[in-house]
Design an enzyme around this catalytic site. Structure first.
Site, PDB file in Angstrom:
ATOM      1  N   CYS A 177      29.843  18.549  69.568  1.00 22.83           N
ATOM      2  CA  CYS A 177      28.681  18.229  70.392  1.00 22.83           C
ATOM      3  C   CYS A 177      28.322  19.409  71.261  1.00 22.83           C
ATOM      4  O   CYS A 177      29.135  19.852  72.067  1.00 22.83           O
ATOM      5  CB  CYS A 177      28.976  17.010  71.267  1.00 22.83           C
ATOM      6  N   GLY A 178      27.119  19.912  71.098  1.00 28.78           N
ATOM      7  CA  GLY A 178      26.715  21.089  71.850  1.00 28.78           C
ATOM      8  C   GLY A 178      26.048  20.785  73.165  1.00 28.78           C
ATOM      9  O   GLY A 178      25.809  21.686  73.946  1.00 28.78           O
TER      10      GLY A 178
END
Length: 278
Positions: A117-118
């Site tokens: 997850c960025g």
């Protein structure tokens, strides 16, 4: 491949043959990278070591912190040692031009962002939608890429995935010219990191906005990947898997052509299909 690969022992179980074999497996490395703005910590992300300066530059572009290569004065590794006293190369300091507006302390990501997850840790979901300094042109001006070329890009990407070939455990992002020529490719355990590395490399080479290019990714098309492409001025983002509903919404709003389920013979165009010629 140095630190890109780590070797571990695993027990392989052959269910049909009722056998167990202990053997060595090659795994893609995953290590933390701390990003500092000047001397101040900004965020920590989990990534595959390699192309770290590209990763940091691309991250700063996608965060809307820098827009022009002149705003990023330098990138360097800071001192960091493991238990054996060896340099880890896991801390990168970005020196920005004095007039660059830094994020508020409250908006900084003082939590670890995982390789999956960025945007985890962003202070507010409202802060996720960012204004690009590289707006995408009108999709109805003229087609940019032929459908058959677009459909061929996943295989072209796969053929150049050296780290995936050895480990089977990384994502890839590739920047292509409209005729299908591969311009750059990066691999990482995080799909968002792979995109940041591609964008960062182009940024450091002063090639933004990427107005005449196609970004092909190996996984799904999430909101954050659309955002990163839009921030770099990429007009076409194609993925081998599905987009999310929010990704389609953002692509529609930003004028980006979003393609999913690109599998060689068929593909789904979710937004602005005028850029694709039959």
């Amino acid at each position: 491949m140095g630190r890109l690969i780590q070797r571990v022992k695993a027990t392989r179980i052959d269910v049909a043959g009722h056998r167990r074999v202990v053997r060595e497996e090659a795994l893609a490395a995953e290590e933390p990278l701390e990003i500092r703005l000047g001397h101040e910590p900004f965020t920590v992300t989990m990534r595959t070591p390699g192309d770290d300066f590209d990763l940091v530059a691309g991250f700063l572009v996608s965060e809307g912190i820098v827009h022009d290569a002149d705003e990023l004065i330098s990138l360097r590794f800071c001192a960091g040692e493991d238990e054996n006293g060896q340099q880890t190369f896991n801390v990168v300091e970005a020196q920005l031009r004095p007039d660059v507006v830094l994020p508020d302390l409250a908006a900084r990501r003082n939590v670890t962002t995982t390789s999956a997850c960025g945007i985890c840790g962003t202070a507010s979901i409202d802060a996720v939608r960012k204004s690009s300094h590289h707006p995408i042109g009108s999709p109805v001006d003229q087609p940019l890429v032929k459908a058959e070329v677009l459909a061929s890009l996943p295989e072209a990407l796969r053929e150049q995935q050296r780290l995936f070939e050895k480990t089977g455990g990384v994502h890839a992002a590739g920047l292509f010219a409209p005729d299908g020529e591969l311009l750059s490719l990066r691999e990482d355990v995080g799909r968002h990191n792979a995109v940041d590395k591609v964008v960062g490399a182009a940024f450091r080479e002063r090639r933004l906005p990427l107005a005449n290019s196609v970004l092909q990714v190996s996984g799904r098309a999430s909101f954050e990947l659309v955002q990163k492409a839009a921030m770099a001025g990429v007009p076409v983002l194609a993925a081998v898997s599905a987009p999310s509903s929010l990704a389609v919404e953002l692509a529609r709003e930003s004028g980006l052509t979003l393609v999913g389920f690109s599998r060689g013979k068929t593909l789904n165009v979710y937004t602005h299909d005028g850029r694709i010629a039959d």
